[in-house]
Write a protein that holds these residues in place. Sequence first.
Motif, mmCIF file in Angstrom:
data_model
loop_
_atom_site.group_PDB
_atom_site.id
_atom_site.type_symbol
_atom_site.label_atom_id
_atom_site.label_comp_id
_atom_site.label_asym_id
_atom_site.label_seq_id
_atom_site.Cartn_x
_atom_site.Cartn_y
_atom_site.Cartn_z
ATOM 1 N N GLY A 141 1.583 -5.705 3.513
ATOM 2 C CA GLY A 141 -0.016 -5.641 3.628
ATOM 3 C C GLY A 141 -0.960 -4.784 2.329
ATOM 4 N N GLY A 142 -0.365 -4.005 1.546
ATOM 5 C CA GLY A 142 -0.755 -3.909 0.287
ATOM 6 C C GLY A 142 -1.258 -3.047 0.887
ATOM 7 N N GLY A 143 -2.273 -2.398 -0.992
ATOM 8 C CA GLY A 143 -3.356 -1.274 -0.833
ATOM 9 C C GLY A 143 -4.534 -1.229 0.264
ATOM 10 N N THR A 144 -4.704 -3.039 0.249
ATOM 11 C CA THR A 144 -5.896 -3.281 1.689
ATOM 12 C C THR A 144 -5.587 -3.334 2.478
ATOM 13 N N PHE A 181 -6.785 0.206 3.500
ATOM 14 C CA PHE A 181 -8.464 0.225 3.651
ATOM 15 C C PHE A 181 -8.780 0.794 4.912
ATOM 16 N N TRP A 226 -11.320 -1.113 -6.316
ATOM 17 C CA TRP A 226 -10.653 -0.751 -5.622
ATOM 18 C C TRP A 226 -11.036 0.176 -4.824
ATOM 19 N N VAL A 282 -9.568 6.608 -5.356
ATOM 20 C CA VAL A 282 -9.174 6.334 -5.844
ATOM 21 C C VAL A 282 -8.304 7.111 -6.902
ATOM 22 N N ASN A 293 -6.919 6.481 -9.925
ATOM 23 C CA ASN A 293 -6.882 5.795 -10.343
ATOM 24 C C ASN A 293 -7.776 4.402 -10.661
ATOM 25 N N THR A 333 -8.172 0.747 -11.573
ATOM 26 C CA THR A 333 -6.931 -0.203 -12.084
ATOM 27 C C THR A 333 -7.863 -1.080 -13.005
ATOM 28 N N ASP A 346 -5.855 7.013 -2.762
ATOM 29 C CA ASP A 346 -4.842 5.878 -3.312
ATOM 30 C C ASP A 346 -4.390 5.492 -4.741
ATOM 31 N N SER A 390 -2.029 3.415 -6.162
ATOM 32 C CA SER A 390 -1.403 2.228 -6.146
ATOM 33 C C SER A 390 -1.308 2.302 -7.449
ATOM 34 N N SER A 391 -1.814 2.698 -8.613
ATOM 35 C CA SER A 391 -1.871 2.675 -10.037
ATOM 36 C C SER A 391 -1.200 3.568 -11.113
ATOM 37 N N HIS A 448 0.734 1.006 -3.098
ATOM 38 C CA HIS A 448 1.602 -0.210 -3.164
ATOM 39 C C HIS A 448 2.753 -0.158 -3.764
ATOM 40 N N GLN A 503 3.484 -2.876 -6.432
ATOM 41 C CA GLN A 503 3.601 -4.073 -7.073
ATOM 42 C C GLN A 503 2.433 -3.717 -8.332
ATOM 43 N N LYS A 504 2.167 -2.890 -8.792
ATOM 44 C CA LYS A 504 1.649 -2.492 -10.308
ATOM 45 C C LYS A 504 2.178 -0.936 -10.548
HETATM 46 C C1 PLP Z 1 -4.042 -3.548 -7.040
HETATM 47 C C2 PLP Z 1 -5.089 -2.282 -6.437
HETATM 48 C C3 PLP Z 1 -5.408 -2.659 -4.774
HETATM 49 C C4 PLP Z 1 -5.045 -3.794 -4.026
HETATM 50 O O1 PLP Z 1 -3.867 -4.157 -3.523
HETATM 51 P P1 PLP Z 1 -2.949 -5.170 -2.958
HETATM 52 O O2 PLP Z 1 -1.626 -4.814 -2.817
HETATM 53 O O3 PLP Z 1 -2.969 -6.232 -3.161
HETATM 54 O O4 PLP Z 1 -3.898 -5.257 -1.174
HETATM 55 C C5 PLP Z 1 -5.759 -1.312 -3.881
HETATM 56 N N1 PLP Z 1 -6.260 0.171 -4.821
HETATM 57 C C6 PLP Z 1 -6.114 0.095 -6.069
HETATM 58 C C7 PLP Z 1 -5.856 1.171 -6.539
HETATM 59 C C8 PLP Z 1 -5.577 -1.163 -6.838
HETATM 60 O O5 PLP Z 1 -4.948 -1.057 -8.076
#
Ligand code: PLP
Length: 381
Positions: free
Chosen positions: A76-79, A82, A105, A151, A153, A155, A175, A177-178, A196, A198-199
Amino acid sequence: MNPNNLLNFSGGPGALPESVLLQAQESIISVSEVGLSILGISHRSDWFAAVIAELETNICNLLGLSKEYHVLFLQGGGTQQFSMVPMALLRGKTSPAEYLHTGYWSGKAIPEARKEGPVRVVWNGEDNGFHHLPSDEELSFSPDAPYIHYVSNETVEGLQFHRVLGRDDVPRICDMSSDFLSMPCEADRFSLIYAHAQKNIGPAGVTVVIIRDELLRDLPDNLPSFMDYRIQADAHSNFNTPPVFAIYVTLLVTRWLINDIGGLSRMHEINRSKAELIYGLLDRSDAFYRGRAESRDRSMMNVAFNLATPEMDSQFLKEAVAAGLFGLSGHRTIGGIRASIYDAVTFPAVEKLVDFMEDYKSRHTVGPHASRAYYRHSTAQ
Ligand SMILES: *Cc1c(COP(=O)(O)O)cnc(C)c1O
């Protein structure tokens, strides 16, 4: 090996280490310990249980985490986080959760939290166009908040906190994520970290959640099972079919961080020198290149900048692709240029980018009309 992978400055999904890509490629045909393609290995196999266990251990070791945490691998990713965070920690509460609105974000996280309970936005950077982050004097946090969320960073805008925020008596949620695993992060000061893959640390499909055990004790009943951190923790990230391939590639990245890089302090040094190389050029370019973020809040992962006009940005991006530099377009919401220099982007790759930028600058000069056009453009937003 595809040489383009070495010059990938994409904001995400981002570059991955070459050695990891080669092992991932091999695993598609056969994982040697099992003798099957990774795309056909059961998530209930002993091999996959060992993958999860090793990935948990690697993340704990890289971050120096104490035993009081669970490390989860969710979808479900970062989203999804949330929503999952406020469903678990804000539902039914009367004091507001405290959120910082520092960029694109964090702005996505806030409305999702409001669906579950009261939210106070402690600081909002919208009026300044998200060009800087708050100082400590601009922030005051309540001891009664169920949690604070920020957050680390941003992004899109290329803003990064270079300190830990909040108060130690209120659960701190971040968060990352990046910038997760781009440097040591005092993980023990957080109640929940999510990122997540993928970054910075793998392919899309898996999200790492690090949650302090005491947070698991007091969650609402009747959450959908998938959205209940307790159920995910009890199932050892194997509640339903997890993304086996994404988790395996993330494991390979953590092995690379440990064995090839030598840990997060070393990764931090490398990332710092990469960022200094590009920001150094922006600073001595006589405003040919204009960094978005104020110096003290600059991101070491995403360098966002503009040339004098949007037309010049497009021209730059066109020539960059022709020179074999990929993924440099800014986020679709703000345009401009963004060089994402995640862990797997090497120092020589950043040198190539900077050489290109030097050369590009020497071939293009800015007239006074262009500068005025840029001024109108940037103040109109
Ligand atoms: C890209 C990003 C998200 C969104 O992530 P998804 O996996 O596409 O849901 C959330 N938070 C940060 C900081 C991001 O860079």
